[in-house]
Design a protein around this motif. Structure first.
Motif, PDB file in Angstrom:
ATOM      1  N   GLU A  83     -20.012  22.007  -1.290  1.00 23.97           N
ATOM      2  CA  GLU A  83     -21.070  23.018  -1.517  1.00 23.97           C
ATOM      3  C   GLU A  83     -21.077  23.131  -2.594  1.00 23.97           C
ATOM      4  OE1 GLU A  83     -19.978  26.203   0.887  1.00 23.97           O
ATOM      5  OE2 GLU A  83     -20.617  26.072   2.432  1.00 23.97           O
ATOM      6  N   ALA A  84     -20.364  23.072  -3.747  1.00 32.45           N
ATOM      7  CA  ALA A  84     -21.259  23.133  -4.952  1.00 32.45           C
ATOM      8  C   ALA A  84     -21.029  21.997  -5.905  1.00 32.45           C
ATOM      9  CB  ALA A  84     -19.382  23.128  -5.476  1.00 32.45           C
ATOM     10  N   ALA A  85     -21.643  20.589  -4.716  1.00 32.60           N
ATOM     11  CA  ALA A  85     -21.933  19.120  -5.593  1.00 32.60           C
ATOM     12  C   ALA A  85     -23.550  19.431  -5.737  1.00 32.60           C
ATOM     13  CB  ALA A  85     -21.192  18.116  -4.398  1.00 32.60           C
ATOM     14  N   ALA A 119     -20.456  14.452   2.184  1.00 35.86           N
ATOM     15  CA  ALA A 119     -19.644  14.136   2.843  1.00 35.86           C
ATOM     16  C   ALA A 119     -18.565  14.098   2.198  1.00 35.86           C
ATOM     17  CB  ALA A 119     -20.693  14.258   3.901  1.00 35.86           C
ATOM     18  N   ALA A 120     -18.221  13.386   1.850  1.00 38.03           N
ATOM     19  CA  ALA A 120     -16.679  12.045   1.299  1.00 38.03           C
ATOM     20  C   ALA A 120     -16.278  14.316   0.841  1.00 38.03           C
ATOM     21  CB  ALA A 120     -17.775  11.551   0.477  1.00 38.03           C
ATOM     22  N   LEU A 121     -16.371  14.914  -0.132  1.00 41.45           N
ATOM     23  CA  LEU A 121     -15.208  15.926  -0.444  1.00 41.45           C
ATOM     24  C   LEU A 121     -15.425  17.111   1.173  1.00 41.45           C
ATOM     25  CD1 LEU A 121     -18.130  16.361  -3.351  1.00 41.45           C
ATOM     26  CD2 LEU A 121     -15.922  15.443  -2.376  1.00 41.45           C
ATOM     27  N   VAL A 122     -15.725  16.613   2.203  1.00 40.18           N
ATOM     28  CA  VAL A 122     -15.716  17.638   2.996  1.00 40.18           C
ATOM     29  C   VAL A 122     -14.487  17.319   3.837  1.00 40.18           C
ATOM     30  CG1 VAL A 122     -15.703  19.100   5.585  1.00 40.18           C
ATOM     31  CG2 VAL A 122     -17.994  18.354   3.852  1.00 40.18           C
ATOM     32  N   ARG A 128     -27.012  22.632   1.894  1.00 40.68           N
ATOM     33  CA  ARG A 128     -26.057  23.975   2.607  1.00 40.68           C
ATOM     34  C   ARG A 128     -24.815  22.399   3.856  1.00 40.68           C
ATOM     35  NH1 ARG A 128     -27.395  28.285   6.110  1.00 40.68           N
ATOM     36  NH2 ARG A 128     -28.932  29.032   4.531  1.00 40.68           N
ATOM     37  N   VAL A 129     -24.237  22.889   3.666  1.00 41.72           N
ATOM     38  CA  VAL A 129     -23.272  22.649   4.603  1.00 41.72           C
ATOM     39  C   VAL A 129     -22.990  23.408   5.945  1.00 41.72           C
ATOM     40  CG1 VAL A 129     -21.010  21.012   5.067  1.00 41.72           C
ATOM     41  CG2 VAL A 129     -21.495  21.719   2.556  1.00 41.72           C
ATOM     42  N   PHE A 130     -23.322  22.890   7.268  1.00 44.95           N
ATOM     43  CA  PHE A 130     -22.995  23.257   8.420  1.00 44.95           C
ATOM     44  C   PHE A 130     -22.245  23.092   9.087  1.00 44.95           C
ATOM     45  CE2 PHE A 130     -27.472  23.035   7.768  1.00 44.95           C
ATOM     46  CZ  PHE A 130     -28.382  24.281   8.534  1.00 44.95           C
ATOM     47  N   THR A 131     -21.219  23.810   9.673  1.00 51.04           N
ATOM     48  CA  THR A 131     -19.656  23.612  10.486  1.00 51.04           C
ATOM     49  C   THR A 131     -20.228  24.892  11.986  1.00 51.04           C
ATOM     50  OG1 THR A 131     -18.778  25.163   9.494  1.00 51.04           O
ATOM     51  CG2 THR A 131     -18.805  23.183   8.397  1.00 51.04           C
ATOM     52  N   HIS A 132     -19.305  24.319  12.978  1.00 46.31           N
ATOM     53  CA  HIS A 132     -18.972  25.756  13.415  1.00 46.31           C
ATOM     54  C   HIS A 132     -18.985  26.569  13.817  1.00 46.31           C
ATOM     55  CE1 HIS A 132     -14.475  24.385  12.862  1.00 46.31           C
ATOM     56  NE2 HIS A 132     -14.222  25.795  12.887  1.00 46.31           N
ATOM     57  N   ALA A 188     -19.148  17.899  10.674  1.00 44.30           N
ATOM     58  CA  ALA A 188     -20.213  18.692   9.801  1.00 44.30           C
ATOM     59  C   ALA A 188     -21.232  18.321   9.751  1.00 44.30           C
ATOM     60  CB  ALA A 188     -19.759  19.253   8.659  1.00 44.30           C
ATOM     61  N   LEU A 189     -22.415  18.568   8.811  1.00 45.97           N
ATOM     62  CA  LEU A 189     -23.606  18.334   8.435  1.00 45.97           C
ATOM     63  C   LEU A 189     -24.051  19.034   7.499  1.00 45.97           C
ATOM     64  CD1 LEU A 189     -26.164  16.596   8.864  1.00 45.97           C
ATOM     65  CD2 LEU A 189     -27.810  18.838   9.525  1.00 45.97           C
ATOM     66  N   VAL A 190     -24.026  17.599   6.149  1.00 46.63           N
ATOM     67  CA  VAL A 190     -24.476  18.310   4.845  1.00 46.63           C
ATOM     68  C   VAL A 190     -25.498  17.838   4.575  1.00 46.63           C
ATOM     69  CG1 VAL A 190     -23.697  17.622   2.501  1.00 46.63           C
ATOM     70  CG2 VAL A 190     -21.905  17.350   4.113  1.00 46.63           C
ATOM     71  N   VAL A 191     -26.455  19.003   4.113  1.00 49.53           N
ATOM     72  CA  VAL A 191     -27.602  18.978   3.780  1.00 49.53           C
ATOM     73  C   VAL A 191     -28.300  18.626   2.604  1.00 49.53           C
ATOM     74  CG1 VAL A 191     -30.489  19.506   4.047  1.00 49.53           C
ATOM     75  CG2 VAL A 191     -27.989  19.308   6.017  1.00 49.53           C
TER      76      VAL A 191
END
Lengths: 338, 745
Positions: B60-62, B125-128, B67-71, B111-114
């Motif tokens: 998220e800080a990148a 995405a690689a940072l999740v 937004r990062v969506f998760t469950h 997760a979906l990184v937008v």
């Protein structure tokens, strides 16, 4: 793929300094492998030092009766160079049996030496891999290992080196010119790549701040009796399950000198001087070839999915030596096995 | 028939060919919008368990991340499982992306990184960081065979095996000649050129235009409206081109859900494209283990057929396809027992892949027939003729048409089959053994209800519209041909519009039913236009057509002319003027004829002949020649039809020799998830493929007499190749693909 900075130095020395200056910096030329690995998040370089336009490294020159191939000579330029085709046809055939025309147009000689394994686990950051992340384990040993090594493996890694070019270079006793902060040095091809041992993260003996500048071919090219035989899961655009570079110098029906190197079977191009010695002075018979094959494979070990490679390699060695002795090399244009 | 056919039956180049080769044809991931955001999917590393922690702070800080969506933070979507069922969903509970912390298969989106750019999303995405609690998983079908079950709920459109007929076990026991063996085809992934992608264009007010990789725009539309509780008028799906699908685009996939979710939540346009390795994280051709027993008398007449298949499915859905039923209808036999069961493994739900089920079942049956022929010393083709099925014994119905005998004869002639020596290993050239094998192919000739609209302008331009898709098969072209013929127009004057949910209702593009379904609807709509046009022309003052019926006129070159005296005619423009209109628009719906369907079984048939050359010492196999003779009713366009069959044969060569999705059962993960290590055949693997279409009169399956060609080319092909390998080497390989290691022993 990570964020990275990019620079394009004008000279080799400058390039070496640029890589030295920043941890996680990497050289890039054709990018046919590194860019792929970055997209898969396998490589995360902080800086790319683009050496693709460095002057003077894209030539093939005469040197001491042999040829000196600049590190930036593309695979296509190398394979189709008339001097290579005439004097080192083994090398030309090996290069043309790999990748696709588009990739060969971009890939360089230096980059080809340093291409990384196609191990499924190495490419998949969702799985452990000692080569990618030392100490995490090797799932290939007990996993899907159809394409893996049978010679020189360790419990830490059973990956193979994927290059075709390097197999021919090993048979031809090429050497690699490198330069780095400590100056220039020359590494025999046989010593350039290494076995995994307990440091599978290291593919080669090249230092992180060293750069390949050229490959030297000694005068002997075995243009009369040679073959590059590549066996794979489809007839083009696939890495070798087993490949064999065979080069002979014949004296009538007898073998005066023999070179034999295998691809797809080990962490490095696999050359066996003992098998070559066994063939020296022998009549070129199937029996002699079979003995050589047995010697090459005496310590081979299968891991389930790749165990067939031991028998396949045995037969491929015999076929390749037969083709070489008969002066009927495996053709490239028609992919079927001669 | 007021018109002669100029285009139907003629080899026509693709009307969309230029758009495709110039790059002007737009695919789902190529549509764009102002302010487009990009989503990148994070996939699970484990096959089963729970996510105990998911750390998205660094992502998220990148830079550039929206937004990062998760469950943990996903917006609420529909409550009921049934809301997630799409048009072709098998029974069960459809997968719901980011639903909860449970992981049910390896590669599941977690997760979906937008972000503002694709690169920024991928980097972040690689940072999740995901922490899992593993649970034991099982992906090896062989380990769960004991738990196999007959699916309690049938999948609509998929016939379960017919009831046993006769007494197969007793007939088998009494048969003088028996073959019984196990067969296996490796799981395969579709690997279309175009990866799955969705671009959601968000408009203020919440209207969505969705460009999705899908074989039916309306399937996506109904999924989205149902899952996100949106009114139909606010969701339009436009998917004019599909870059290959082979079944992978039948069901809405998770990138669609994620893109729509992100778009609604962020109130901006979002695109999500799957990577090549993520193309291995949803449906695939299921792992299927088969046993087949054939009993015959000494003349080769089948006395008993027993065929059982156990297929893997996911923990959450009962995927079903027709694997064994073919064994009850391909040949005449009075004692037949067919069984189809499922067993659950921890992968995603399998998904229809080109001729779902048929090349698997027919690999077993046609290998078995070859084994029988060998045991009896009867020519394999002769054995098939001795067992020729004159009717569909599974249902007791007559075939709507069946020119398989002609296909056998013409295919054999073209191939030179009569010169085949019976004994294996009897033909060679140099180091290579040569083998000739053959097999029968069969696939259903389906038709679905469909609606189409035809609009004719006074200027003589015709547009036909239907919400079907062209997945590369040639749908645009054949609809244009059919429409042009109906009104006597040039193809250049006709435009086919498809791939848009706003167009008249069409089923998904699949099952080889599109030519029959969309083609019949388009023709009916054009015929309705024609009738209206003639009515207007008749009403004109002093009309030369005043008393003419449809049978008395021809539609040609923008005119309606009297058949008996073509000089007496009315132009389309004059007719419309007389009718007081500047365009005529008609919509028609067509459906299978219930009477015919109760009496007749429509099937396509193929006779496949293959030549292989096998390096005796090294085991390397080449398919040097294939002749595929097809009986598929009327052929609308021999050029695109031939391409369909060639594509199917190439798929069959892949199934026979190279394609295999390799599961690491310890990790529960497909490992060769890219097209360097998943070996689709390349040009060097493909030699001569000769396609023949046999004349076949078909009048019952559908109004236009076609049978569909998308699937039949693959059915039987792998079996013919395996049979040729046996003929070459004397080695019977019952596990596909036939990689060289299987021939080294």
């Amino acid at each position: 793929m990570n964020r990275f900075s990019y620079s394009r130095p004008g000279a080799v020395s400058e390039a070496v300094r640029a890589v030295q200056a920043e941890a996680g910096a990497k050289f890039i030329a054709g990018g046919t492998n590194l860019v792929d690995l970055m997209k898969y998040d396998v490589e995360r370089p902080r800086r790319l030092v683009d050496v693709g336009a460095l002057p003077g490294l894209d030539r093939i020159e005469e040197q001491a009766g042999g040829l000196r191939i600049g590190a930036l000579v593309t695979n296509s330029a190398l394979a189709y160079d008339p001097r290579i085709q005439e004097r080192y046809p083994l090398l030309s055939r090996a290069v043309l049996s790999g990748a696709s025309p588009q990739l060969r147009n971009a890939a360089t000689t230096g980059g080809n030496l340093l291409q990384r394994t196609r191990c499924y686990y190495f490419y998949d950051t969702g799985t452990p891999c000692n080569k990618r992340e030392p100490g995490t384990g090797c799932p290939a040993v007990n996993g899907v290992n159809r394409i893996h090594a049978i010679l020189g493996t360790s419990e830490h890694c059973i990956a193979t080196h994927p290059s075709d070019m390097c197999v021919a270079l090993a048979a031809l006793e090429a050497s690699v010119e490198v330069t780095g902060p400590g100056g220039d040095r020359r590494i025999a091809l046989a010593d350039f790549h290494r076995l995994p041992g307990d440091q599978p993260e290291r593919d080669s003996t090249l230092g992180a701040d060293e750069i390949v500048t050229a490959v030297q071919l000694p005068p002997k090219g075995f243009p009369a009796n040679y073959t590059y035989l590549k066996l794979r899961d489809r007839q083009s655009y696939a890495f070798a399950l087993v490949s064999v570079a065979a080069a002979l110098e014949m004296d009538g029906g007898s073998i005066r000198e023999a070179r034999l190197a295998l691809g797809g079977v080990a962490h490095k191009p696999w050359r066996d001087p003992q098998a070559e010695a066994l063939l020296r002075g022998r009549p070129a018979t199937r029996e002699a070839f079979a003995e050589a094959a047995a010697l090459v494979l005496k310590d081979a070990r299968g891991y389930g999915g790749n165990t067939f490679k031991i028998e396949l390699a045995r037969r491929a060695i015999i076929r390749a030596l037969s083709q070489a002795a008969a002066g009927t090399p495996q053709p490239i244009a028609d992919k079927h096995i001669a | 028939m007021p018109n002669s056919e100029t285009h139907f039956g003629a080899p026509r180049s693709r009307v969309d060919g230029r758009l495709k080769v110039t790059g002007a044809a737009k695919y789902a991931g190529e549509f764009t919008a102002p302010d487009l955001a990009h989503g990148y999917v994070v996939s699970s590393a484990i096959a089963k368990g729970r996510i105990t922690a998911i750390d998205t702070a660094a992502a998220e800080a990148a830079p550039g991340v929206l937004r990062v969506f998760t469950h943990e933070n996903r917006p609420t979507t529909a409550w009921l499982n049934s809301s997630y069922r799409d048009e072709v969903a098998p029974p069960g509970k459809p997968f719901r992306p980011l639903y909860d912390a449970e992981v049910v298969y390896s590669g599941q989106p977690v997760a979906l990184v937008v972000a503002e750019s694709f690169e920024a999303a991928r980097d972040a995405a690689a940072l999740v960081r995901v922490t899992y609690e593993h649970a034991p998983h099982e992906t090896n079908l062989r380990n769960v065979l004991a738990e196999a079950y007959v699916p309690p709920k049938e999948r609509p459109g998929i016939d379960p095996p017919p009831n046993p007929r006769g007494d197969a076990a007793a007939a088998y026991a009494a048969a003088p000649i028996k073959v019984e063996n196990g067969y296996h085809v490796a799981p395969e992934h579709h690997n279309p050129m175009e990866p799955h992608a969705t671009t959601v264009v968000w408009e203020a007010g919440g209207k969505l235009t969705i460009h999705d990789k899908i074989q039916g725009a309306q399937n996506t539309q109904s999924y989205v409206t149902s899952v996100f509780s949106l009114p139909k008028k606010d969701v339009r799906v436009i998917a004019p081109f599909v870059g290959g699908a082979f079944g992978s685009g039948l069901r809405p996939q998770y990138q669609l859900f994620l893109a729509v979710m992100a778009s609604l939540e962020l109130k901006r346009s979002v695109r999500v494209v799957l990577t090549r390795d993520q193309m291995f994280t949803f449906g695939y051709r299921p792992d299927t283990i088969q046993t087949l027993a054939l009993g015959a008398d000494r003349e080769g007449r089948l006395q008993a057929v027993m065929h059982e298949a156990i297929a893997g499915t996911s923990p959450f859905e009962d995927f079903q396809e027709v694997v064994v039923n073919w064994s009850g209808l391909a040949y005449h036999c009075d004692n037949v027992d067919l069984k189809y069961k499922l067993a659950k493994i921890d992968t995603y739900t399998p998904l229809d892949m080109r001729a779902p089920g048929a090349p698997l079942g027919m690999f077993a049956l046609e290998s078995g027939m070859d084994e029988l022929a060998h045991a009896l010393k009867i020519d394999p083709l002769e054995l098939r003729l001795r067992n020729y099925a004159e009717m569909d014994q599974n249902t007791g119905r007559q075939f709507s048409s069946k020119e398989l005998r002609a296909a056998y004869r013409l295919g054999a002639e073209r191939f030179g089959w009569a010169r085949r020596s019976h004994e294996p290993r009897s033909m060679r050239e140099g180091r290579e053994l040569i083998g000739w094998g053959m097999a029968t192919g069969v696939w259903e000739a389906g038709m679905q209800q469909a609606s189409a609209r035809a609009t004719l302008t006074a200027g003589g331009k015709l547009e036909v519209a239907i919400a079907t898709a062209d997945i590369g098969t040639g749908t645009y072209t054949i609809l244009t041909q059919i429409a042009a013929d109906a009104l006597g127009l040039r193809m250049e004057d006709v435009t086919a519009r498809i791939g848009d949910s706003a167009l008249p209702t069409s089923p998904i593009e699949g099952g080889s039913w599109t030519a029959a379904s969309a083609g019949s609807a388009v023709q009916a709509a054009c015929y309705a236009v024609r009738e209206t046009l003639l009515n207007y022309a008749r009403r004109m003052e002093n009309s030369p057509l005043a008393n003419a019926g449809l049978d008395h006129v021809v539609f040609t070159a923008g005119h309606i002319a009297l058949r008996s005296d073509p000089s007496r005619s009315v132009s389309f423009a004059d007719a419309m003027r007389a009718g007081g209109v500047d365009r005529i628009e008609q919509e028609e719906t067509t459906a299978p004829d219930k009477g015919n369907m109760a009496k007749f079984s429509p099937y396509t048939h193929a006779a496949v002949f293959a030549e292989v050359r096998v390096d005796e010492e090294l085991g390397a196999v080449r398919v040097t020649r294939v002749v595929d003779a097809i009986a598929a009713g009327r052929i609308i366009n021999p050029k695109t039809a031939r391409s369909q069959i060639i594509g199917g044969v190439v798929f069959g060569i892949g199934m026979a020799l190279t394609e295999e999705s390799m599961l690491d059962h310890r990790l529960g993960r497909f490992m060769n998830h890219n097209i360097a290590e998943y070996h689709l055949p390349v040009n060097a693997d493909i030699r001569e493929i000769d396609v023949l279409f046999v004349d076949e009169e078909e009048s019952k399956a559908n109004p236009i007499g076609v049978k569909g060609l998308g699937e039949i080319g693959i059915v039987g092909t792998a079996a013919a190749i395996a049979n040729a390998v046996f003929h070459a080497t004397g080695k019977r390989i019952r596990e596909l693909p036939i990689t060289l290691d299987k021939l080294l022993d």
